[in-house]
Design an enzyme around this catalytic site. Structure first.
Site, PDB file in Angstrom:
ATOM      1  N   HIS A 156      41.731   2.130  12.008  1.00  0.00           N
ATOM      2  CA  HIS A 156      42.469   1.018  11.402  1.00  0.00           C
ATOM      3  C   HIS A 156      41.639  -0.256  11.258  1.00  0.00           C
ATOM      4  O   HIS A 156      42.041  -1.170  10.549  1.00  0.00           O
ATOM      5  CB  HIS A 156      43.690   0.694  12.255  1.00  0.00           C
ATOM      6  CG  HIS A 156      44.592   1.880  12.476  1.00  0.00           C
ATOM      7  ND1 HIS A 156      45.411   2.369  11.487  1.00  0.00           N
ATOM      8  CD2 HIS A 156      44.783   2.658  13.551  1.00  0.00           C
ATOM      9  CE1 HIS A 156      46.086   3.413  11.963  1.00  0.00           C
ATOM     10  NE2 HIS A 156      45.719   3.610  13.217  1.00  0.00           N
ATOM     11  N   GLU A 209      32.063  -4.233  -7.680  1.00  0.00           N
ATOM     12  CA  GLU A 209      32.473  -2.855  -7.398  1.00  0.00           C
ATOM     13  C   GLU A 209      33.644  -2.896  -6.431  1.00  0.00           C
ATOM     14  O   GLU A 209      33.880  -3.914  -5.791  1.00  0.00           O
ATOM     15  CB  GLU A 209      31.333  -2.090  -6.698  1.00  0.00           C
ATOM     16  CG  GLU A 209      30.171  -1.737  -7.565  1.00  0.00           C
ATOM     17  CD  GLU A 209      29.033  -1.100  -6.760  1.00  0.00           C
ATOM     18  OE1 GLU A 209      29.230  -0.799  -5.575  1.00  0.00           O
ATOM     19  OE2 GLU A 209      27.963  -0.920  -7.344  1.00  0.00           O
ATOM     20  N   THR A 212       0.817  -1.216   0.000  1.00  0.00           N
ATOM     21  CA  THR A 212       0.000   0.000   0.000  1.00  0.00           C
ATOM     22  C   THR A 212       0.854   1.271   0.000  1.00  0.00           C
ATOM     23  O   THR A 212       0.335   2.377  -0.061  1.00  0.00           O
ATOM     24  CB  THR A 212      -0.965   0.017   1.203  1.00  0.00           C
ATOM     25  OG1 THR A 212      -0.209  -0.250   2.378  1.00  0.00           O
ATOM     26  CG2 THR A 212      -2.038  -1.033   1.052  1.00  0.00           C
TER      27      THR A 212
END
Lengths: 293, 385
Positions: A247, A209, A17
């Protein structure tokens, strides 16, 4: 054949909806997907565009025998929606929602290990078995039925790749957008396994990627198990290194994640890597010519 | 979303983790006063959104308030360049002045997400300090890792194993167990993408203390932390990146001359790759989102045009479900609204491509339409000579 989705899949839409839920339910149905139900808590009993809406996934499954869910629930409730789908015994959930917090997805991923349901996404374009069924937001018309499996971490770059394949006369068995979030359901290897076992699929195109190490792990798996040719493209060869904090990230990844490293690993594992995003179709043709990875 | 060291320490304090007494300063005079308060002998720490400050001269021990003031003047006047800032460096707008603490031992402790395991991971090492990545690469056995099962959470016995591995014993070991459990609680409750204490120290007086802390939050979780947006230090961000963020656009400034407007991050990266391949230099990465709505395209145009280095614009939109005539209309309105004088190459894909191209050609803009990604990249590179 295809993987995960075919013309017999009965799909329900969680969040039907909402604006995008309804829009994409309509687009998928126009493509030929059997959209059998919608789920929105508190709106059970109504119909939208002739589709019955239920309060819970369980109820929707009981009345419609749906076996796949497409999720458009907003981020604060999306993790709950995925678990509800798993609990109702669905076979597959495709979560399109973008922006789910990591803290919500960590337990979801852990709990799904105990369920049969497979999850695609979140933050993904979904999947499509061309000319049969589409559960996602990708444009259907660029796809064509065929023998190439496509698996990708990206959205619009997948469309680019698929269009190049279709233009080159290379139709697709199934295209899966696994999503770009840190925590996702099916990963590259899960999809490669399915394509490896699918008789219709003759070769696979993979779109990755920079960041993470999923492509490197997939490359190792291809080398060890893949019976079919694989070609790939990795976006971000020229992306500048981002600023970073601390790190911990570097310790976890061991410095992996650069495009050049990914491309090298893929090539060393027998994957044909397109050296330009304008030559993705060519790369796959060349992989087909070479045969098994 | 990143925050500063002093903000991270405030949060950790709230989780019963001891931090040095300190004061955040915005001027060199404030730094002098804060140093006086600490008794002259103190640590002056530049606050930037990156690590590696020590080696770049951003963290120094001083002995007199005047010395602190001098150092602060110098830090406020220049950009700090560290291995984590990129070559541009970052401006210093806030300085943390802290009491100097006598240190007996140093450790490394952090929690972040292990994407491979899809779980949070605790990382600890007795070799704390600035060379931790080198330790991880050369002597991985000195790095202790624990992936945390979200269903059981982090248990005391697991934290104790880590504390013992760090070489702690007796009550200090139990203090460390408590600290580790608190750190995990902070990580979850604050939706951290990273929480790192480096170094975690044992002071001469025998207390555990977080000497430095880094924290960043999961951007997707900001909706449940209303206080986070106010914690951002905008001096640490590029002005165009800030504007882009307001409109939910992902923008990163680069050093070339071709402004890029693309929908989707993967396609945007691939677009930069193709431009470079054709000998062009992109001026930016800009992702307007998969949907490429008219409003976002318009804002994206404005942001690109604010960059004085931009000489031409490459629009690459794979519309998907959106119709190309609608996208073209958006591009034309946006370009007219901002009076875009620069040459534009538009590559669109989606339904109604021909209608979209006709609209663009009839618009009166200095625009060319490309047939595909490669064609578009070549055209814009050629147009700019």
């Amino acid at each position: 054949m295809s993987i995960l989705l075919n013309k017999n899949s009965k799909v329900l839409v969680q969040g039907i909806t909402g604006r995008s839920g309804l829009f994409h339910a309509r687009m998928c149905r126009e493509y030929g997907t059997q959209i059998v139900a919608g789920v929105t808590p508190g709106k059970g009993g109504v119909h939208v565009e002739g589709i019955p809406v239920f309060n819970t996934v369980e109820e929707a499954v009981r009345y419609t025998k749906a076996n796949v869910s497409m999720i458009f629930v907003p981020p604060p409730s999306a993790a709950d929606a995925i678990l509800e789908a798993a609990d109702a015994g669905l076979e597959l959930a495709v979560c399109i929602t973008e922006g789910i917090p990591v803290r919500d997805m960590v337990p979801v991923k852990r709990i799904l290990a105990d369920h049969k349901m497979k999850l695609i996404g979140p933050n993904c374009p979904g999947l499509i078995t061309p000319e049969e069924s589409k559960v996602g937001i990708m444009p259907g018309y660029i796809h064509k039925k065929g023998k190439i499996g496509v698996v990708s971490r990206s959205g619009t770059l997948t469309y680019e790749a698929v269009k190049q394949l279709t233009d080159a006369g290379l139709g697709q068995s199934t295209c899966v957008g696994i999503g770009g979030d840190p925590i996702i359901g099916l990963n590259f290897i899960d999809c490669l396994k399915l394509f490896n076992e699918d008789p219709q699929t003759e070769a696979v195109f993979m779109i990755g990627e920079i960041g993470g190490s999923a492509e490197e792990e997939a490359a190792e798996w291809v080398k060890a198990h893949m019976k079919k040719p694989v070609a790939a493209f990795i976006a971000g060869v020229t992306a500048p290194p981002g600023r970073r904090m601390g790190h911990a990230g570097a310790i976890v990844t061991g410095g992996k994640g650069k495009a050049a490293d990914k491309i090298n690993t893929l090539r060393n594992c027998g994957v044909t890597v397109a050296d330009s995003p304008t030559r993705m179709g060519e790369a796959l043709r060349s992989a087909l010519g070479k045969g098994k990875s | 979303m990143n925050i500063h060291e002093y903000q991270a320490k405030e949060i950790l304090s709230g989780y019963d983790i001891a931090v040095p007494r300190g004061r955040v300063c915005l001027t060199a005079d404030q730094v002098e006063r804060a140093a006086k308060m600490m008794g002259g002998h103190c640590v002056v720490k530049a606050q930037i959104y990156a690590g590696g400050r020590g080696k770049a001269g951003g963290v120094k021990v001083v002995h007199h308030p005047e010395q602190a003031q001098e150092l602060a003047k110098e830090l406020f006047a220049r950009k700090l360049v560290t291995p984590q800032t990129g070559p541009e460096g970052l401006r210093v707008r806030r300085i943390l002045v802290e009491e100097a603490v006598e240190i007996a031992r140093e450790f490394y402790l952090s929690i972040t997400l292990d994407r491979g395991a899809s779980r949070y991971i605790l990382i600890a090492s007795a070799e704390g300090g600035v060379e931790i990545e080198e330790v991880a690469a050369k002597a991985p056995e000195k790095i202790h890792k624990l992936t945390i099962d979200p269903l059981t959470g982090l248990r005391s016995y697991q934290a104790r194993k880590i504390a013992l591995a760090l070489g702690l014993s007796g009550s200090l070991c139990e203090d460390c167990v408590e600290l580790i459990l608190n750190l995990y609680r902070a990580c979850l409750e604050k939706d951290c993408a990273l929480v790192e204490i480096n170094p975690l120290v044992v002071t001469r007086a025998g207390w555990l203390m977080a000497m430095d802390a880094k924290m960043s939050f999961d951007d997707n979780a900001i909706f449940r932390h209303r206080e986070y947006p106010d914690m951002v230090d905008y001096s640490q961000l590029d002005t165009l990146e800030i504007t882009a963020g307001k409109y939910d656009l992902a923008y990163i400034k680069l050093d070339g001359s071709i402004g890029c407007l693309v929908n989707g991050a993967g396609l945007a990266m691939a677009t930069l790759d193709v431009l470079n391949e054709c000998g062009g230099k992109p001026a930016n990465f800009l992702d307007v989102g998969g949907g490429a709505s008219r409003e976002k395209v318009a804002e994206a145009f404005k942001i690109i045009l604010q960059d004085p280095d931009v000489k031409g614009i490459f629009v690459n939109i794979f519309g998907g479900i959106m119709r190309c005539d609608v996208i073209a209309q958006g591009v034309i309105e946006a370009a007219n609204e901002v009076h875009c004088p620069l040459p534009i190459v538009v590559r669109m894909d989606g339904s109604q491509v021909e209608e979209g191209k006709q609209l663009l050609m009839a618009s009166g803009l200095n625009v060319q339409c490309a047939d595909n990604l490669g064609d578009g990249a070549q055209r814009i590179v050629k147009m700019l000579g």
